[in-house]
Motif scaffolding. Structure first.
Motif, PDB file in Angstrom:
ATOM      1  N   THR A 196       2.414   7.418   2.194  1.00  0.00           N
ATOM      2  CA  THR A 196       2.006   7.970   0.899  1.00  0.00           C
ATOM      3  C   THR A 196       0.505   8.198   0.896  1.00  0.00           C
ATOM      4  OG1 THR A 196       1.749   5.740  -0.030  1.00  0.00           O
ATOM      5  CG2 THR A 196       3.903   6.812  -0.305  1.00  0.00           C
ATOM      6  N   ILE A 197       0.057   9.193   0.116  1.00  0.00           N
ATOM      7  CA  ILE A 197      -1.373   9.508  -0.033  1.00  0.00           C
ATOM      8  C   ILE A 197      -1.680   9.531  -1.514  1.00  0.00           C
ATOM      9  CG2 ILE A 197      -3.205  11.195   0.394  1.00  0.00           C
ATOM     10  CD1 ILE A 197      -1.660  12.163   2.798  1.00  0.00           C
ATOM     11  N   GLU A 198      -2.642   8.718  -1.923  1.00  0.00           N
ATOM     12  CA  GLU A 198      -3.125   8.700  -3.301  1.00  0.00           C
ATOM     13  C   GLU A 198      -4.609   9.052  -3.290  1.00  0.00           C
ATOM     14  OE1 GLU A 198      -2.355   4.872  -4.851  1.00  0.00           O
ATOM     15  OE2 GLU A 198      -0.154   5.001  -4.663  1.00  0.00           O
ATOM     16  N   SER A 199      -5.000   9.973  -4.136  1.00  0.00           N
ATOM     17  CA  SER A 199      -6.410  10.411  -4.120  1.00  0.00           C
ATOM     18  C   SER A 199      -6.850  10.803  -5.519  1.00  0.00           C
ATOM     19  CB  SER A 199      -6.581  11.605  -3.173  1.00  0.00           C
ATOM     20  OG  SER A 199      -7.940  11.971  -3.111  1.00  0.00           O
ATOM     21  N   VAL A 200      -8.096  10.419  -5.848  1.00  0.00           N
ATOM     22  CA  VAL A 200      -8.726  10.806  -7.110  1.00  0.00           C
ATOM     23  C   VAL A 200     -10.011  11.539  -6.771  1.00  0.00           C
ATOM     24  CG1 VAL A 200      -9.712  10.020  -9.282  1.00  0.00           C
ATOM     25  CG2 VAL A 200      -7.734   8.820  -8.305  1.00  0.00           C
ATOM     26  N   VAL A 201     -10.173  12.727  -7.268  1.00  0.00           N
ATOM     27  CA  VAL A 201     -11.349  13.543  -6.944  1.00  0.00           C
ATOM     28  C   VAL A 201     -12.626  12.815  -7.353  1.00  0.00           C
ATOM     29  CG1 VAL A 201     -12.492  15.756  -7.359  1.00  0.00           C
ATOM     30  CG2 VAL A 201     -10.001  15.653  -7.167  1.00  0.00           C
ATOM     31  N   ASN A 202     -13.577  12.792  -6.397  1.00  0.00           N
ATOM     32  CA  ASN A 202     -14.891  12.151  -6.578  1.00  0.00           C
ATOM     33  C   ASN A 202     -14.802  10.625  -6.639  1.00  0.00           C
ATOM     34  OD1 ASN A 202     -16.220  14.674  -6.643  1.00  0.00           O
ATOM     35  ND2 ASN A 202     -15.814  14.868  -8.847  1.00  0.00           N
ATOM     36  N   GLU A 203     -13.656  10.043  -6.348  1.00  0.00           N
ATOM     37  CA  GLU A 203     -13.530   8.585  -6.331  1.00  0.00           C
ATOM     38  C   GLU A 203     -13.040   8.062  -4.982  1.00  0.00           C
ATOM     39  OE1 GLU A 203     -11.336   6.882  -9.503  1.00  0.00           O
ATOM     40  OE2 GLU A 203     -12.448   7.944 -11.076  1.00  0.00           O
ATOM     41  N   GLY A 204     -12.184   8.799  -4.290  1.00  0.00           N
ATOM     42  CA  GLY A 204     -11.741   8.345  -2.979  1.00  0.00           C
ATOM     43  C   GLY A 204     -10.275   8.627  -2.719  1.00  0.00           C
ATOM     44  N   THR A 205      -9.834   8.248  -1.517  1.00  0.00           N
ATOM     45  CA  THR A 205      -8.472   8.499  -1.060  1.00  0.00           C
ATOM     46  C   THR A 205      -7.891   7.220  -0.459  1.00  0.00           C
ATOM     47  OG1 THR A 205      -9.020  10.807  -0.575  1.00  0.00           O
ATOM     48  CG2 THR A 205      -7.005   9.915   0.444  1.00  0.00           C
ATOM     49  N   ARG A 206      -6.594   7.031  -0.678  1.00  0.00           N
ATOM     50  CA  ARG A 206      -5.893   5.855  -0.134  1.00  0.00           C
ATOM     51  C   ARG A 206      -4.612   6.333   0.543  1.00  0.00           C
ATOM     52  NH1 ARG A 206      -1.785   2.433  -1.830  1.00  0.00           N
ATOM     53  NH2 ARG A 206      -1.941   0.242  -1.154  1.00  0.00           N
ATOM     54  N   ILE A 207      -4.517   6.072   1.863  1.00  0.00           N
ATOM     55  CA  ILE A 207      -3.326   6.409   2.633  1.00  0.00           C
ATOM     56  C   ILE A 207      -2.630   5.106   3.004  1.00  0.00           C
ATOM     57  CG2 ILE A 207      -2.410   7.493   4.703  1.00  0.00           C
ATOM     58  CD1 ILE A 207      -4.824   9.322   4.733  1.00  0.00           C
ATOM     59  N   ALA A 208      -1.320   4.997   2.670  1.00  0.00           N
ATOM     60  CA  ALA A 208      -0.568   3.765   2.918  1.00  0.00           C
ATOM     61  C   ALA A 208       0.684   4.092   3.728  1.00  0.00           C
ATOM     62  CB  ALA A 208      -0.178   3.093   1.601  1.00  0.00           C
ATOM     63  N   ILE A 209       0.959   3.209   4.697  1.00  0.00           N
ATOM     64  CA  ILE A 209       2.168   3.327   5.522  1.00  0.00           C
ATOM     65  C   ILE A 209       2.894   1.992   5.467  1.00  0.00           C
ATOM     66  CG2 ILE A 209       3.099   3.640   7.845  1.00  0.00           C
ATOM     67  CD1 ILE A 209       0.744   5.407   8.486  1.00  0.00           C
TER      68      ILE A 209
END
Length: 586
Positions: free
Chosen positions: A560-573
């Motif tokens: 899964t990929i979670e991202s908020v513009v100008n705050e960061g990205t989180r990729i989880a497996i």
């Protein structure tokens, strides 16, 4: 149009399932013959039974009427033996008129002997005597002692209701017996006999009546019928049920009283008639008994038919259910062996054909799986061939930049780290490594990138203890960090955190988070669907990881990929802690 949620009537009357249609057909073929044959049989058997019962009661009353008539005929015949001309009456007159004692005694003995013979030869004759109005005593030669009103009174004044008459014969309706000590009802005959021109005397004979008309009713179902005797004018002369049918009143005027009875009549040519009244309850009792027997047999027939229909239904439907269950089991587990015996040749042949088809399908599935697995491995190799030149190109550019800007030491360190990374990425060993090996290669990669970007970002790696030897596909962490680096590098100071921990039982969680500018939702969709940019290598790296997870874990791994513009990205497996079918230590 039919309303939503309503089942159409045609689907209720004729369902779309074999079970429903078979059930309806079995009900039809079961009930229809019973209804048709049962109704026809019941109708005709009911009529036959009704006619039989009516004929039985009619036969009884006919026989009783004939028995009464025979008694009357017998009384008439016996009385004929007592007349003057050709009978015992001449001796009686001689006995009464002679004055010689010896002759009188002989005549008395002869008369008494003759009367005794008559009585013994006719046992139905209950009483017999002569009534001689011109002599004293008037009643003589009685067969048994008589009641006082006959011996002391005038027999001519004793009134018996006549039933019918014929010449000198008068037949009386039932009345009490003339014998002393007897109260039973009798029918009697009085015969008028003339002698010596105008002189007359009477002969009285009687026979029992109750035993006569009731003896034929024995053995019938229910209570015996009640008897009513009427004369030629229809007046009731005798009734078994005097409280209901009254004597002395015309029978036709008492129709309301006999409504609870079934009437059977037998008429005599002399004009009198015998009516037999049967209670409707008793009359219908035999019919009801027959109806219960018929219903019992019908119920037994229905049960047998239902049992046979149920057996047919189970014989056809149950094998289909078992075959259907085997098909469902096959759809969930192709490796499980199947065993089914229905003991019906047709269904066993059908299942044998299904087993042959199943084996062919299993072979095809295994062949497709092998091809898909090989294709996935080729895709991985293809991606590797795309990723490695890209990485090598960037590394060589870094070496060229350091060669121009710095001295020999930095170039030496860079090349040393680069060699280790290149050796790990281009190694020809197994595609499965341990988490500790993957983390070691990631540290080399991070060191190399820190030199390249002048230490403008930091990478923190946290691995839960006990996971060092967990197997994992090679080259999974580096593309994830590269993605975070690509987005975090755009800020003045980038932070990347890698967390490896135990998830649910049997699963491992890998999370890579950065504080970069984030990824737009459309770009996330492209990355997850394998449509990433080929120019930057971003799509290539994540596409490789996605393909790798699909090859080695099928649907058990999830990215899964979670991202908020100008705050960061989180990729989880999240993936299993075991890799099936691979020995990572080879």
């Amino acid at each position: 149009m039919e309303r939503a949620g309503k089942t159409p009537w045609n689907h209720i009357l004729w369902p779309g399932t074999l079970k429903g249609r078979l059930s309806i057909l079995l009900v039809i073929v079961t009930i229809t013959p019973i209804v048709l044959i049962g109704f026809t049989s019941y109708y005709w058997m009911y009529k036959v039974q009704l006619e039989k019962i009516s004929a039985n009661y009619q036969s009884i009353v006919n026989n009783e009427q004939e028995a009464v008539q025979k008694v009357f005929t017998n009384l008439s015949s016996v009385s004929q033996l007592l007349v003057v001309e050709g009978g015992l009456g001449a001796d009686v007159i001689d006995y009464l008129t002679t004055n010689d004692p010896l002759d009188k005694t002989n005549l008395f003995l002869n008369i008494d002997k003759s009367l005794t013979n008559i009585i013994f030869s006719n046992p139905n004759v209950n009483a017999l005597f002569f009534y001689l109005p011109d002599y004293t005593p008037r009643i003589q030669f009685e067969s048994a002692p008589l009641k006082t009103e006959y011996t002391l009174g005038d027999f001519g004044k004793v009134s018996f209701e006549p039933l019918f008459g014929a010449n000198q014969l008068t037949f009386h309706a039932p009345h009490p017996s003339a014998l002393a000590g007897h109260d039973e009802l009798v029918v009697s005959l009085t015969r008028t006999i003339k002698y010596r021109s105008d002189n007359i005397y009477y002969v009285y004979l009687e026979t029992k009546f109750d035993e006569l008309i009731h003896s034929l009713s024995d053995g019938i179902i229910g209570a015996a019928p009640s008897q009513v005797l009427v004369d030629a004018e229809g007046t009731v002369m005798y009734s078994d049920i005097p409280e209901t049918v009254h004597t002395g009143i015309p029978f036709a005027e008492q129709s309301a009283a006999i409504k609870p009875y079934k009437l059977f009549t037998s008429s005599n040519p002399s004009g009198w008639a015998l009516h037999s009244l049967v209670s409707l309850h008793d009359y219908q009792k035999e019919i009801k008994q027959w109806q219960w027997q018929f219903m019992l047999m019908a119920a037994l027939s229905l049960l047998v038919t239902i049992a046979a229909a149920s057996y047919i239904w189970r014989m056809v439907y149950r094998p289909l259910q078992r075959i259907n269950r085997e098909i469902k089991r096959f759809s969930h587990n192709q490796s499980e062996r199947m065993g089914l015996q229905t003991h019906l040749q047709e269904f066993d042949m059908l299942f044998s054909s299904f087993k042959d088809m199943r084996e062919k399908i299993v072979d095809l599935i295994m062949e497709v799986e092998q091809k898909e697995k090989r294709r996935g491995e080729l895709e991985v190799e293809k991606l590797m061939s795309q990723i490695n030149p890209h990485f090598l190109h960037n590394s060589l550019n870094t070496i060229q930049w350091l060669a121009r800007a710095n001295g020999q030491t930095e170039i030496f360190n860079l090349v040393k780290v680069f060699t280790r990374v290149l050796h790990y990425n281009l190694g020809k060993s197994s595609m499965i490594v341990t988490i500790s090996e993957e983390i070691g290669a990631l540290h080399d990669y991070i060191e190399l990138q820190n030199i390249r970007y002048d230490h403008r970002f930091s990478v923190q790696v946290d691995a839960e203890s006990g996971l060092a030897d967990v197997p994992i596909p090679r080259f999974v962490l580096q593309p994830l960090v590269e993605n975070a680096l690509y987005h975090g590098l755009l800020s003045e100071q980038g932070d990347i955190r890698v967390v490896i921990s135990r998830a649910d039982a049997g699963f491992v969680s890998i999370t890579v988070a950065d504080n970069g500018k984030g990824i737009p939702p459309e770009k996330i969709r492209q990355l997850l669907e394998g449509e990433g940019s080929r120019k930057t290598g971003l799509g290539i790296g994540l596409n490789y990881v996605r393909k790798m997870l699909g090859v080695y874990y099928d649907q058990q791994a999830e990215m899964t990929i979670e991202s908020v513009v100008n705050e960061g990205t989180r990729i989880a497996i999240v993936m299993p802690d075991r890799v099936k079918g691979e020995d990572y230590r080879d």
